[in-house]
Enzyme design. Sequence first.
Site, short mmCIF file in Angstrom:
data_model
loop_
_atom_site.label_atom_id
_atom_site.label_comp_id
_atom_site.label_asym_id
_atom_site.label_seq_id
_atom_site.Cartn_x
_atom_site.Cartn_y
_atom_site.Cartn_z
N VAL A 76 0.79 -1.17 0.15
CA VAL A 76 -0.02 -0.16 0.01
C VAL A 76 1.01 1.26 -0.12
CG1 VAL A 76 -1.92 1.41 1.10
CG2 VAL A 76 -1.71 -1.12 1.06
N ALA A 121 4.49 4.22 2.86
CA ALA A 121 4.02 2.94 2.23
C ALA A 121 4.24 1.66 3.23
CB ALA A 121 4.76 2.52 1.02
N LYS A 122 3.64 0.71 3.05
CA LYS A 122 3.91 -0.41 3.73
C LYS A 122 3.53 -1.71 2.76
CE LYS A 122 5.30 -1.33 7.99
NZ LYS A 122 6.37 -0.55 8.81
N GLY A 123 4.24 -2.84 3.30
CA GLY A 123 3.86 -4.13 2.55
C GLY A 123 3.79 -5.15 3.58
#
Length: 432
Positions: A76, A121-123
Amino acid sequence: MSQSTAVAPGAPVPEAQQDEFNPFLAMAERFDTAADHLGLDAGVRDVLRTPDRELTVAIPVLMDDGSLRVFKGYRVQHNFMRGPCKGGIRFAPDVHLDEVRALAAWMTWKCSVVNLPFGGAKGGVICNPQELSMGELERITRRYTASILDLLGPDRDVPAPDINTNEQTMAWIMDTYSMHVRRTSTAVVTGKPLNLGGSRGRREATGRGVMISCREALKMIGLRPDETRVVVQGAGNVGGIGALLMHREGYKILSLSDVYGAIHDPKGLDMPDVIAWQQKHKRIDNYPKAQKLSVAEQIELECDVLIPAATENQITSKNVDRIKARLIVEGANGPSTAPADKKLEARGVISVPDILANAGGVTVSYFEWVQDRMGYFWTEEVVNSRLEQTMVSAIEEVKATAKKYSVSLRTAAYILAIDRVVTVYRLRGVFA
Ligand code: NAD
């Protein structure tokens, strides 16, 4: 045969709860409070609350026993107004999209609070690394990287480690990306091993930042490090290293925990000995020279400073009335829920919020990205002194904002962060 969590596309995934435990709702509540103080109109609020991009990928992986399994992964990108997106990748069985969204938004605010030229962001990948071999982990990491490759790049989106990912994971991501773009691109990820473009001081950076935040916040309650009793939840990169560094500065570390349980010594733990035990046994709950406690008991211990440095939703409306610390320094992302927060504030407990307290990691990640792009590497002293400067000036700015608006440090950190993103948004204008 590995029993690790694999989720087929379309199969049920861990659902996000729509209550105080939903991290995205928790983030949104704090965002709204700050936006009210800034007088933001509904349109700008909508832009800033909504993640820019969300990608869900299916990750087919050949397991060691010859079977084929499909894992689910997310990336995201919340906002890239201030620069390329930055944010970790988490491997855990209970990762869900709302959690990744919240973590991505927190990265936007965190980078902005410490004034780094990054967005957030992050995953995450739904899997249980404890049940996977190194080979399986490598194949998951490489295929996940290939699947989100179009989003990545030193000027687009730069991942980093988070829960259950580490320097080795970053090395696999860097190699996979580099093989696809046909050149060595070290700046595509941070938190890499030193001899692969990593930065000196990165491994300790988040714990060091937590220590600096704690020291600066202690001035607000008139305590010195050498008279301060500390409880740390989580013994990983943030909590374990943070507790070790703080022990060296004279703090008394009363208790430390990991996912298996907590250890407690009212006279203070011998932190180098605890960490040596952890390195050998891979857990700390069975450390023989301290009392054992459950993690739930640990968080309620009598102490001056509580450092939740494990995971989200640890201080909640269920246990907040039994929390005895005077100062909470949030090493983890989202460790306190919004209702718990309000109760703590009403009782006069000071919280140094996650987006400020744990920003040391992304700050040195920024330094790593800069060094990779220059091809010139700094000494550990230079890294640590620039980290110290960045953290201290961010804390001063947050304290000044808290004074200006008569709000908590948390609301002040959000006000400062959101205002900086809004300023850039207004300068750039809406691309049509
Ligand atoms: P890690 O995987 O290195 O360590 C996590 C630690 O917490 C482990 O010791 C684990 O056993 C323990 N733990 C997990 N669940 C627990 C529970 N319920 N009770 C007690 N202990 C528990 O992860 P990390 O990198 O230290 O990250 C911890 C938190 O800090 C996460 O919220 C992460 O998003 C945040 N964070 C990490 C960084 C970083 O640079 N690593 C930067 C900013 C924020």
